[in-house]
Write a protein that holds these residues in place. Sequence first.
Motif, short mmCIF file in Angstrom:
data_model
loop_
_atom_site.label_atom_id
_atom_site.label_comp_id
_atom_site.label_asym_id
_atom_site.label_seq_id
_atom_site.Cartn_x
_atom_site.Cartn_y
_atom_site.Cartn_z
N LYS A 15 -1.80 6.55 0.08
CA LYS A 15 -1.54 7.96 0.43
C LYS A 15 -0.08 8.21 0.81
CE LYS A 15 -4.70 7.08 3.29
NZ LYS A 15 -5.52 6.97 4.49
N ASP A 34 -0.74 9.81 11.05
CA ASP A 34 -0.59 8.62 11.91
C ASP A 34 0.76 8.63 12.63
OD1 ASP A 34 -3.03 7.62 11.17
OD2 ASP A 34 -2.24 6.17 9.73
N PHE A 49 -5.24 2.08 20.09
CA PHE A 49 -6.61 1.53 19.98
C PHE A 49 -6.86 0.50 21.09
CE2 PHE A 49 -9.17 2.47 16.07
CZ PHE A 49 -8.38 3.47 15.55
N PHE A 57 -7.97 7.94 20.35
CA PHE A 57 -7.18 8.09 19.13
C PHE A 57 -7.72 9.26 18.30
CE2 PHE A 57 -6.88 7.27 14.54
CZ PHE A 57 -5.51 7.39 14.39
N ARG A 58 -9.04 9.35 18.17
CA ARG A 58 -9.64 10.43 17.36
C ARG A 58 -9.34 11.81 17.96
NH1 ARG A 58 -9.65 7.91 12.79
NH2 ARG A 58 -10.79 5.96 12.88
N GLU A 61 -5.88 12.62 17.05
CA GLU A 61 -5.85 12.91 15.62
C GLU A 61 -6.31 14.36 15.37
OE1 GLU A 61 -6.79 9.83 12.15
OE2 GLU A 61 -8.62 10.59 13.03
N CYS A 78 -3.17 11.83 5.34
CA CYS A 78 -4.09 11.72 6.48
C CYS A 78 -4.51 10.28 6.74
CB CYS A 78 -5.36 12.52 6.20
SG CYS A 78 -5.06 14.29 6.07
N GLY A 80 -7.01 7.29 7.46
CA GLY A 80 -8.26 7.06 6.73
C GLY A 80 -9.52 7.58 7.39
N GLY A 81 -9.48 7.80 8.71
CA GLY A 81 -10.70 8.23 9.40
C GLY A 81 -10.78 9.72 9.66
N ARG A 118 -3.23 -2.42 11.13
CA ARG A 118 -4.34 -1.46 11.20
C ARG A 118 -5.49 -2.06 12.02
NH1 ARG A 118 -2.59 -0.56 5.37
NH2 ARG A 118 -2.18 1.67 5.16
N LEU A 120 -8.54 -1.27 12.66
CA LEU A 120 -9.92 -1.34 12.15
C LEU A 120 -10.12 -2.45 11.13
CD1 LEU A 120 -10.96 2.39 11.87
CD2 LEU A 120 -11.59 0.71 13.60
N ARG A 133 -18.10 5.33 4.65
CA ARG A 133 -17.24 6.52 4.63
C ARG A 133 -17.27 7.28 3.30
NH1 ARG A 133 -11.82 5.05 7.76
NH2 ARG A 133 -12.69 5.00 9.87
C1 S3P Z 1 -7.76 4.49 10.21
C2 S3P Z 1 -6.76 4.50 9.26
C3 S3P Z 1 -5.33 4.40 9.60
C4 S3P Z 1 -5.09 4.89 11.04
C5 S3P Z 1 -6.00 4.18 11.98
C6 S3P Z 1 -7.47 4.39 11.67
C7 S3P Z 1 -9.16 4.63 9.76
O1 S3P Z 1 -4.56 5.20 8.72
O2 S3P Z 1 -5.30 6.26 11.14
O3 S3P Z 1 -5.67 2.82 11.95
O4 S3P Z 1 -10.02 4.94 10.61
O5 S3P Z 1 -9.42 4.44 8.56
P1 S3P Z 1 -4.23 4.79 7.19
O6 S3P Z 1 -5.37 5.21 6.34
O7 S3P Z 1 -3.00 5.58 6.88
O8 S3P Z 1 -3.99 3.34 7.17
#
Ligand code: S3P
Length: 171
Positions: A15, A34, A49, A57-58, A61, A78, A80-81, A118, A120, A133
Amino acid sequence: MNRNIVLIGFMGAGKSTAGKMLAEKLEKRFVETDELVEKKVGKYIKKIFEEDGETQFRELEIEIIKEVAEMNNAVISCGGGVVMNTINVERLRKKGVIFLLNASPESILRRTSEDHKRPLLGSSNPLALLKNRMPFYRSAADFIIDTTELAVNEVVTAVMRRYHEYHCQRE
Ligand code: S3P
């Protein structure tokens, strides 16, 4: 043609790289959620985290998405979550066209296997997370681009083509 281009997808989907190139080509502003979260709290995501937990974190976000969703003429990459909170998707959709950058599980694993930044990826099974997801990514997306076999410039071309089509259909 000033709707935002919103890039969603799993970690390692490309992305950021594609987003920067898209922004340059289309003369749009590039923002990364991020990076904005990190700037807001002055800590790397990994630290957030570790010290504050994923829930915090959420929350951050969600605040950042609220801000970027109001922008015009931006490319928004964005985390990934982001799609896991429907309020984020609703907000992003108002002024944006949402592109899912998708890749095969094998290539995602390959792209993320050496990653230590990362949080996760260290703690959970990435393939299980991806599977869980996928329905959220798909339902959020206006367009899906399979990047498995594509170089970055080809991803960018594919996004730009669909972005133009989207506008043509609405004019
Ligand atoms: C996350 C993805 C990360 C970042 C965080 C959580 C996720 O972003 O927001 O580590 O939950 O998939 P990228 O997709 O840019 O790595």
